[in-house]
Motif scaffolding. Structure first.
Motif, PDB file in Angstrom:
ATOM      1  N   ILE A 173      35.126  61.607 124.489  1.00 37.68           N
ATOM      2  CA  ILE A 173      35.554  62.891 123.954  1.00 37.68           C
ATOM      3  C   ILE A 173      36.112  63.784 125.060  1.00 37.68           C
ATOM      4  O   ILE A 173      36.977  64.609 124.842  1.00 37.68           O
ATOM      5  N   ILE A 174      35.650  63.612 126.261  1.00 38.91           N
ATOM      6  CA  ILE A 174      35.999  64.435 127.427  1.00 38.91           C
ATOM      7  C   ILE A 174      35.779  65.905 127.110  1.00 38.91           C
ATOM      8  O   ILE A 174      36.697  66.701 126.918  1.00 38.91           O
ATOM      9  N   ALA A 175      34.522  66.265 126.991  1.00 30.94           N
ATOM     10  CA  ALA A 175      34.196  67.660 126.721  1.00 30.94           C
ATOM     11  C   ALA A 175      32.920  67.984 127.454  1.00 30.94           C
ATOM     12  O   ALA A 175      32.089  67.115 127.693  1.00 30.94           O
ATOM     13  N   ASN A 176      32.767  69.235 127.801  1.00 33.99           N
ATOM     14  CA  ASN A 176      31.537  69.632 128.477  1.00 33.99           C
ATOM     15  C   ASN A 176      30.388  69.651 127.503  1.00 33.99           C
ATOM     16  O   ASN A 176      30.525  70.038 126.359  1.00 33.99           O
ATOM     17  N   CYS A 177      29.239  69.251 127.973  1.00 34.13           N
ATOM     18  CA  CYS A 177      28.126  69.181 127.044  1.00 34.13           C
ATOM     19  C   CYS A 177      27.402  70.498 126.921  1.00 34.13           C
ATOM     20  O   CYS A 177      26.841  70.810 125.869  1.00 34.13           O
ATOM     21  N   ARG A 178      27.438  71.296 127.970  1.00 32.97           N
ATOM     22  CA  ARG A 178      26.693  72.557 127.921  1.00 32.97           C
ATOM     23  C   ARG A 178      27.316  73.513 126.942  1.00 32.97           C
ATOM     24  O   ARG A 178      28.522  73.632 126.863  1.00 32.97           O
ATOM     25  N   ASP A 179      26.474  74.210 126.212  1.00 33.00           N
ATOM     26  CA  ASP A 179      26.962  75.276 125.344  1.00 33.00           C
ATOM     27  C   ASP A 179      27.904  74.806 124.266  1.00 33.00           C
ATOM     28  O   ASP A 179      28.763  75.555 123.820  1.00 33.00           O
ATOM     29  N   ARG A 180      27.762  73.606 123.851  1.00 38.30           N
ATOM     30  CA  ARG A 180      28.521  73.171 122.678  1.00 38.30           C
ATOM     31  C   ARG A 180      27.536  72.747 121.629  1.00 38.30           C
ATOM     32  O   ARG A 180      26.518  72.128 121.938  1.00 38.30           O
ATOM     33  N   ARG A 181      27.903  73.022 120.385  1.00 35.60           N
ATOM     34  CA  ARG A 181      26.996  72.586 119.328  1.00 35.60           C
ATOM     35  C   ARG A 181      27.247  71.121 119.021  1.00 35.60           C
ATOM     36  O   ARG A 181      28.359  70.626 119.159  1.00 35.60           O
ATOM     37  N   VAL A 182      26.223  70.476 118.577  1.00 33.20           N
ATOM     38  CA  VAL A 182      26.366  69.055 118.253  1.00 33.20           C
ATOM     39  C   VAL A 182      25.921  68.835 116.824  1.00 33.20           C
ATOM     40  O   VAL A 182      24.920  69.385 116.380  1.00 33.20           O
ATOM     41  N   VAL A 183      26.702  68.048 116.101  1.00 37.80           N
ATOM     42  CA  VAL A 183      26.301  67.642 114.764  1.00 37.80           C
ATOM     43  C   VAL A 183      26.057  66.148 114.813  1.00 37.80           C
ATOM     44  O   VAL A 183      26.913  65.389 115.240  1.00 37.80           O
ATOM     45  N   ALA A 211      22.397  69.737 115.000  1.00 35.13           N
ATOM     46  CA  ALA A 211      22.181  69.726 113.555  1.00 35.13           C
ATOM     47  C   ALA A 211      22.144  68.287 113.095  1.00 35.13           C
ATOM     48  O   ALA A 211      22.992  67.476 113.473  1.00 35.13           O
ATOM     49  N   PHE A 212      21.185  67.953 112.278  1.00 36.84           N
ATOM     50  CA  PHE A 212      21.128  66.624 111.689  1.00 36.84           C
ATOM     51  C   PHE A 212      21.690  66.690 110.279  1.00 36.84           C
ATOM     52  O   PHE A 212      21.254  67.499 109.480  1.00 36.84           O
ATOM     53  N   VAL A 213      22.625  65.868 109.991  1.00 33.51           N
ATOM     54  CA  VAL A 213      23.198  65.848 108.648  1.00 33.51           C
ATOM     55  C   VAL A 213      22.925  64.486 108.042  1.00 33.51           C
ATOM     56  O   VAL A 213      23.247  63.475 108.645  1.00 33.51           O
ATOM     57  N   PRO A 214      22.333  64.444 106.865  1.00 30.40           N
ATOM     58  CA  PRO A 214      22.105  63.141 106.234  1.00 30.40           C
ATOM     59  C   PRO A 214      23.443  62.506 105.902  1.00 30.40           C
ATOM     60  O   PRO A 214      24.359  63.172 105.429  1.00 30.40           O
ATOM     61  N   SER A 215      23.532  61.218 106.137  1.00 26.65           N
ATOM     62  CA  SER A 215      24.850  60.588 106.060  1.00 26.65           C
ATOM     63  C   SER A 215      25.410  60.592 104.648  1.00 26.65           C
ATOM     64  O   SER A 215      26.608  60.768 104.453  1.00 26.65           O
ATOM     65  N   LYS A 227      35.090  75.837 122.044  1.00 25.96           N
ATOM     66  CA  LYS A 227      33.745  75.938 121.501  1.00 25.96           C
ATOM     67  C   LYS A 227      33.571  75.108 120.237  1.00 25.96           C
ATOM     68  O   LYS A 227      32.643  75.313 119.485  1.00 25.96           O
ATOM     69  N   THR A 228      34.489  74.195 120.003  1.00 22.81           N
ATOM     70  CA  THR A 228      34.353  73.388 118.784  1.00 22.81           C
ATOM     71  C   THR A 228      33.163  72.477 118.912  1.00 22.81           C
ATOM     72  O   THR A 228      32.866  71.959 119.985  1.00 22.81           O
ATOM     73  N   SER A 229      32.500  72.272 117.803  1.00 27.07           N
ATOM     74  CA  SER A 229      31.331  71.396 117.851  1.00 27.07           C
ATOM     75  C   SER A 229      31.769  69.946 117.942  1.00 27.07           C
ATOM     76  O   SER A 229      32.880  69.589 117.606  1.00 27.07           O
ATOM     77  N   ILE A 230      30.841  69.166 118.381  1.00 23.27           N
ATOM     78  CA  ILE A 230      31.088  67.740 118.491  1.00 23.27           C
ATOM     79  C   ILE A 230      30.315  67.049 117.381  1.00 23.27           C
ATOM     80  O   ILE A 230      29.173  67.382 117.111  1.00 23.27           O
ATOM     81  N   VAL A 231      30.953  66.105 116.732  1.00 22.36           N
ATOM     82  CA  VAL A 231      30.294  65.378 115.653  1.00 22.36           C
ATOM     83  C   VAL A 231      30.145  63.937 116.079  1.00 22.36           C
ATOM     84  O   VAL A 231      31.109  63.302 116.482  1.00 22.36           O
ATOM     85  N   SER A 270      32.209  66.209 110.053  1.00 23.60           N
ATOM     86  CA  SER A 270      33.270  67.037 110.610  1.00 23.60           C
ATOM     87  C   SER A 270      33.466  68.295 109.785  1.00 23.60           C
ATOM     88  O   SER A 270      33.653  69.394 110.323  1.00 23.60           O
ATOM     89  N   PHE A 271      33.417  68.135 108.436  1.00 24.27           N
ATOM     90  CA  PHE A 271      33.477  69.323 107.584  1.00 24.27           C
ATOM     91  C   PHE A 271      32.353  70.272 107.944  1.00 24.27           C
ATOM     92  O   PHE A 271      32.527  71.466 108.129  1.00 24.27           O
ATOM     93  N   PHE A 272      31.165  69.678 108.003  1.00 26.46           N
ATOM     94  CA  PHE A 272      29.977  70.479 108.209  1.00 26.46           C
ATOM     95  C   PHE A 272      30.040  71.228 109.533  1.00 26.46           C
ATOM     96  O   PHE A 272      29.643  72.388 109.630  1.00 26.46           O
ATOM     97  N   GLY A 273      30.546  70.543 110.549  1.00 23.65           N
ATOM     98  CA  GLY A 273      30.558  71.156 111.872  1.00 23.65           C
ATOM     99  C   GLY A 273      31.580  72.259 112.015  1.00 23.65           C
ATOM    100  O   GLY A 273      31.512  73.058 112.934  1.00 23.65           O
TER     101      GLY A 273
END
Lengths: 518, 373, 190
Positions: B78-88, B117-121, B13-17, B339-342
């Motif tokens: 990344i080879i990860a499922n897109c459903r039900d994962r959070r994205v940063v 989630a949108f994170v300002p760079s 369930k780790t988020s993807i950044v 990555s920190f944020f996620g």
């Protein structure tokens, strides 16, 4: 016939409205609709190394960063590295070791050329067959065992973990505060509201509040001690706070080596980015890269959430458990013949229809005009036709037959060797000879006329609609009957567009026996 | 200790950044110390690589290409499922709104991510420093890279010679327009940023004209030449001048008197008096172009020169500057912040939740900590 | 074709030159221990070609010393093309370089132009063509469709094994030219 590989010529309309060639479409048997790449969701089924087929479970794969432990890529060109073995003599005092190169797996024991009778050991190095890079280029010693090539570590890892831990603490604090806020800002407070998980009965609220100690001190004070729950051990945050990043005033100036450059020593952008953490500037820093996994995906219809495509979980097997491609349910239409185009009259073309499913199909072919005139009949989904797409009008010639709808029957897809030519005779008798000019097993050729709309047309794009019945699987099971899946069949229509090409294209060739029939 | 933390990042369930830059995209899992991959932001169209953001006006095409690109990221890199994962998604603050909306639509509707989630760079980059009171940031935008490419092409036309098919000719005679990949390769491998003093000498003596070049040769050594082979039949002889002066485009002052260094100093001038000292002591430079050899040193010299000697002497009381060095290569620092944020628990409260988005379709500009909508 | 233009070839003892579809033009000298597979063309148009020892020239190779384009054929002096020792010309490669050193490898379908000088240990990758005007540094490898380059630390391994094997097997299954000097006068056409 000539369009065997040109899949873009004939396109079918997917249920989302886009047009795609038949080989790129799926067919969901539960909602009985054509689906394309955009209408399905992909899921990763299995992760494996493309060169050694090592199959890993998801959590293991993510742990190893989706990289194989035994296989490596050349950092110079990206191809797979091969392990090679050589024999070396151990060094003696006087003579230097001479090395004879052997090829990969030929472990023949050719004698070592040094004069000493020392026992020879096998050492391994990695080499690339494409660009001839090897681990000797970066002066890595040949290893004694095969699997001793390790990945390099990230030098910033430590600092990163420090910072991450620290931020997690802050985030925890914030979350607790918010949770408490949620519970304690409600009016009353005399109810048995708890502060998150600490106590059930609200009796100790003031005590716990003080022990949490959040509201009274500023969140950014570094000496706040954090005691989240009474089960967690109190952590002294002053030990975990990472040291601040120091700002430097002086920066190392440019090295003199840049003035006179050796182009062969600099890495390209692609080589740098292939090892993200290190990004070596010089070719001396290139190190073998662990091979990245590839994945097999299964596809799922978005609407009904059933699988449309499911491969075998083993990486070496290329078959599918579930293979609902549109090709196996819907007949395939190809351009067989078109003459040199004349914009003013009706051009006679021949299309071939191939049935690749396992059952007989009765196809009803209709022109676009028919659809627009009659509207939609009950039970069949309406097809929206975008007139602007088409630049030519397609008509099914029938000679004297004024019945514009053509119905043809197609055999199931069968092995050619097993049947004889009498098989077709039954259907052949029922055919309208002016329409179906050729028939063999599961394939027929039909005649149609195409007339461009006006003289300015550059590309001939025509379309028509075909209708047939499909049998699907319904997942609804009545409680009375046992596990027989109900079959529901439905008549579906497809809008097919054919791109004949530019109006200047020469005519395709056609066998003389068929040409007579035109 | 590191294995403990590795396992923390290994869950399903780790988020993807993802940091979609103009030229390169960095992607990976939250909680890792470096992105899994850095790939060019382009898709294969008819077997040719095409940059996604080259043509930003056609929204339909942009949407198709972005969808294809994001699909590639998920299933190839990344080879990860897109459903039900959070994205940063780490983005620049000046991203056009329509692209923001497009990305939200693609991620939440097409790929069914659970939240975005949108994170300002720039904010993300400061995360990587730990507790720093204030920081000024300088981010080399994609335009910097393109500007250098353009300048390389120009300088090559002026100074370089080419050997093609066995004949030596001047570059401008062949009328060759090098494509961006080759220019980028020349920039990365051959060019560097010359130190301040040398740049001054070039500027003063106008050493670009060949006659003056020859005169000063023994006094002032120009950088060495490089023979750059292009495909199979052409070698470009790149003189040292081109190598050194290609990056001057960043530091030259244009008509308005603006260059990178003046931008930094302007921002200091425009900030409140009491924080100027703090800001100048905490400068962070990020971005791929900043990784060019000699860039930081030159920027420092320019800043010092401008602040002490010329234009800003009267305006600014600050004479020295301090720079941070982040825990990662400069071109993925923003990703690192993401990555920190996620990896934090507060991620959920600062994202657009899928169900809410499907209901009301709102993409807020800022996240205030309360649930969006 | 080979009957139109004459040839004058000197074959050292210990060399194996297969006769099938061999095309020789002009003055050629082949050193010892060299092996020429069938279907090789050696065209010494603009001057003689001297091939060294221990070379391996595989099928459909073309080694040509041609006139430069736009040259006046009558007034040109003879330009000598020298190929060194222990080179490997793999199947289908074309070499027009005037000077080739030792231990080079031209992989399948590689092409080398006239103005290149191959020093020692260079490897021209499969289907790569090199038409520039330069002297390749030692141990350069050219690979890939974009003709990328790199320098190897040492020269590529040498194929004694293959040469010995061919020296034994080839004469048993192919017609091999005898060593010595062979001349064939050009047949004149009206």
């Amino acid at each position: 016939m000539t369009s065997l590989l040109k899949v873009d010529k004939v396109k079918y309309q997917c249920s989302c409205g886009t047009f795609k060639p038949l080989c790129y479409l799926y067919f969901c048997r539960h909602c009985l609709k054509v689906k394309c790449k955009e209408c399905v969701i992909l899921e990763v089924d299995c992760r494996f190394c493309p060169s050694c087929y090592e199959n890993l479970q998801p959590h293991e794969a993510i742990n190893r960063k989706n990289r194989c432990q035994q296989c490596f890529n050349c950092p110079c060109c990206g191809h797979t590295l091969v392990t090679r073995a050589t024999n070396t003599a151990s060094l003696s005092a006087n003579t230097s070791a001479t090395v004879t190169d052997l090829d990969e797996s030929s472990l023949s024991s050719t004698s070592v050329m040094s004069g000493q009778a020392t026992p020879s050991k096998k050492v391994y190095y990695l080499a690339c067959g494409f660009c001839r890079w090897s681990t000797r280029d970066i002066n890595l010693n040949d290893q004694l065992t095969i699997n001793s090539w390790k990945q390099q570590d990230n030098i910033h890892e430590q600092r990163f973990q420090e910072l991450l831990l620290y931020y997690k603490q802050i985030a925890n604090k914030e979350k607790l505060e918010k949770d408490r806020k949620k519970y304690t800002t409600s009016k009353g407070g005399l109810l048995l509201r708890t502060s998150s998980k600490t106590d059930k009965y609200g009796l100790l609220t003031p005590l716990t509040r003080r022990s949490i100690g959040l509201r009274t001190t500023t969140p950014t004070s570094s000496t706040t001690s954090l005691r989240a729950t009474n089960t967690a051990k109190p952590v002294d945050s002053s030990t975990i706070q990472p040291k601040q990043s120091t700002a430097l005033e002086t920066i190392t100036p440019l090295e003199d080596t840049f003035f006179n450059l050796d182009l062969s020593k600099m890495t390209t952008m692609k080589q740098r980015l292939s090892s993200v953490e290190i990004q070596p500037v010089y070719t001396d820093g290139l190190y073998p890269i662990s091979k990245h996994f590839t994945s097999k995906q299964s596809k799922r219809c978005k609407e009904c959430d059933h699988n449309v495509l499911k491969p075998e979980p083993s990486p070496k097997v290329i078959k599918f458990k579930l293979h609902q491609m549109a090709m196996f349910f819907i007949p395939d239409i190809r351009i067989w013949y078109h003459p040199t185009w004349d914009s003013n009259r009706e051009n006679v073309c021949v299309l071939s229809i191939v049935n690749q499913s396992d059952e007989q199909i009765t196809l009803k072919l209709m022109t676009i005009d028919d659809i627009l005139k009659n509207g939609s009949s009950t039970g069949i989904d309406e097809i929206k036709v975008d007139e602007k797409l088409l630049t030519a009008k397609l008509d099914f010639s029938g000679g004297n037959d004024t019945n514009k709808e053509k119905i043809v029957q197609l055999h199931a897809h069968i092995d050619m060797n097993e049947t004889d030519s009498k098989y077709d005779n039954e259907f052949r008798e029922n055919d309208d000879k002016q329409f179906v000019i050729w028939r063999k097993f599961a394939k027929i050729a039909i005649k149609c006329t195409v007339k461009p709309h006006n003289e300015n047309v550059k590309n001939i794009i025509a379309g028509f609609v075909m209708e047939h019945r499909v049998v699907g699987i319904s997942s609804v099971q009545t409680s009375i009957q046992p596990a027989q899946p109900e079959q529901n069949s439905k008549i579906i229509r497809h809008l097919v567009t054919i791109d004949f090409g530019s109006i200047d294209e020469p005519a395709l060739t056609l066998h003389s026996s068929l040409k007579e029939g035109l | 200790m590191s294995s403990l933390f590795d396992s923390l990042s290994a869950s399903e369930k780790t988020s993807i950044v993802i940091d979609i830059g103009h030229a390169y995209t960095k992607c990976g899992f939250a909680g890792s110390s470096s992105p899994r991959h850095i790939i060019p932001t382009s898709v294969l169209v008819n077997e040719k690589e095409q940059h996604i953001f080259d043509n930003q006006s056609d929204l339909g095409l942009l949407r198709e290409q972005l969808t294809e690109f994001i699909r590639l990221i998920y299933y190839k890199y990344i080879i990860a499922n897109c459903r039900d994962r959070r994205v940063v998604l780490v983005e620049s603050v000046i991203t056009p709104t329509k692209i923001r909306h497009l990305l939200t639509d693609i991620f939440l509707k097409q790929f069914e991510a659970s939240s975005l989630a949108f994170v300002p760079s720039h904010l993300a980059a400061t995360f990587t420093l730990g507790r720093v009171p204030l920081a000024v940031q300088f981010d080399s935008l994609p335009y910097a890279g393109k500007a250098i490419h353009g300048r390389i092409q120009q300088l090559l036309e002026q100074h370089a010679s080419v050997t093609k098919n066995g004949k030596k000719q001047l570059f401008k005679d062949i009328n060759l327009k090098l494509d961006q990949e080759i220019l980028e390769d020349i920039k990365v491998r051959c060019c560097f940023v010359s130190p301040f003093e040398r740049a001054q000498i070039y500027a003063e003596n106008d050493l670009l004209s060949p006659e003056k070049q020859r005169k000063n040769d023994d006094v002032f050594k120009s950088a060495g030449n490089v023979d750059y082979p292009v495909v199979s039949d052409m070698i470009i002889h790149i003189p040292g001048i081109v190598r050194e002066l290609a990056c001057e485009v960043l530091f030259e002052q244009d008509i308005d008197g603006k260059s990178i260094a003046t931008l930094l100093l302007d921002s200091l001038v425009q900030s409140a008096l009491d924080i100027r000292r703090q800001l100048a002591d905490n400068i962070l430079i990020i971005g791929g172009t900043a990784m060019m050899p000699g860039f930081l040193h030159r920027l420092n010299s320019e800043l010092i020169h401008l602040a002490n000697v010329s234009t800003y002497n009267k305006k600014l009381a600050i004479k020295t500057f301090h720079y941070h060095s982040p825990p990662g290569q400069l071109n993925y620092v923003t990703w690192l912040g993401g990555s920190f944020f996620g990896a934090l628990d507060t991620l959920e409260s600062q994202s657009i939740i899928r169900e809410k988005y499907l209901e009301n379709g709102i993409v807020p500009d800022w996240f205030t900590g309360e649930r969006a909508g | 074709m080979s009957s139109n233009l004459g040839y004058n070839v000197t074959i050292a003892p210990g060399t194996f030159v297969c006769e099938e579809r061999l095309q020789l033009v002009g003055e050629i000298s082949i050193g010892t221990k060299t092996v020429l597979h069938p279907s090789v063309s050696i065209i010494a148009e603009a001057g003689p070609i001297y091939i060294g020892e221990g070379n391996l020239i595989e099928e459909q190779c073309v080694i040509a010393n041609r006139f430069p384009p736009n040259a006046d054929k009558d007034q040109m002096n003879q330009i000598v093309m020298i190929i060194g020792n222990n080179n490997v010309f793999e199947v289908g490669s074309h070499c027009e370089a005037l000077k080739v050193g030792d231990n080079n490898i031209l992989e399948c379908k590689a092409r080398v132009g006239r103005n290149i000088t191959l020093t020692n240990g260079c490897v021209i990758g499969a289907k790569c063509s090199l038409m520039t005007n330069e002297i390749l540094p030692e141990n350069t490898v050219i690979y890939g469709s974009e003709h990328e380059r790199r320098i190897m630390p040492d020269r590529p391994a040498f194929q004694t094994h293959q040469l010995d094997f061919l020296a034994r097997i080839l004469p048993t299954s192919h017609y091999v030219l005898k060593h010595g000097t062979k001349t064939h006068a050009p047949t004149s056409h009206s």
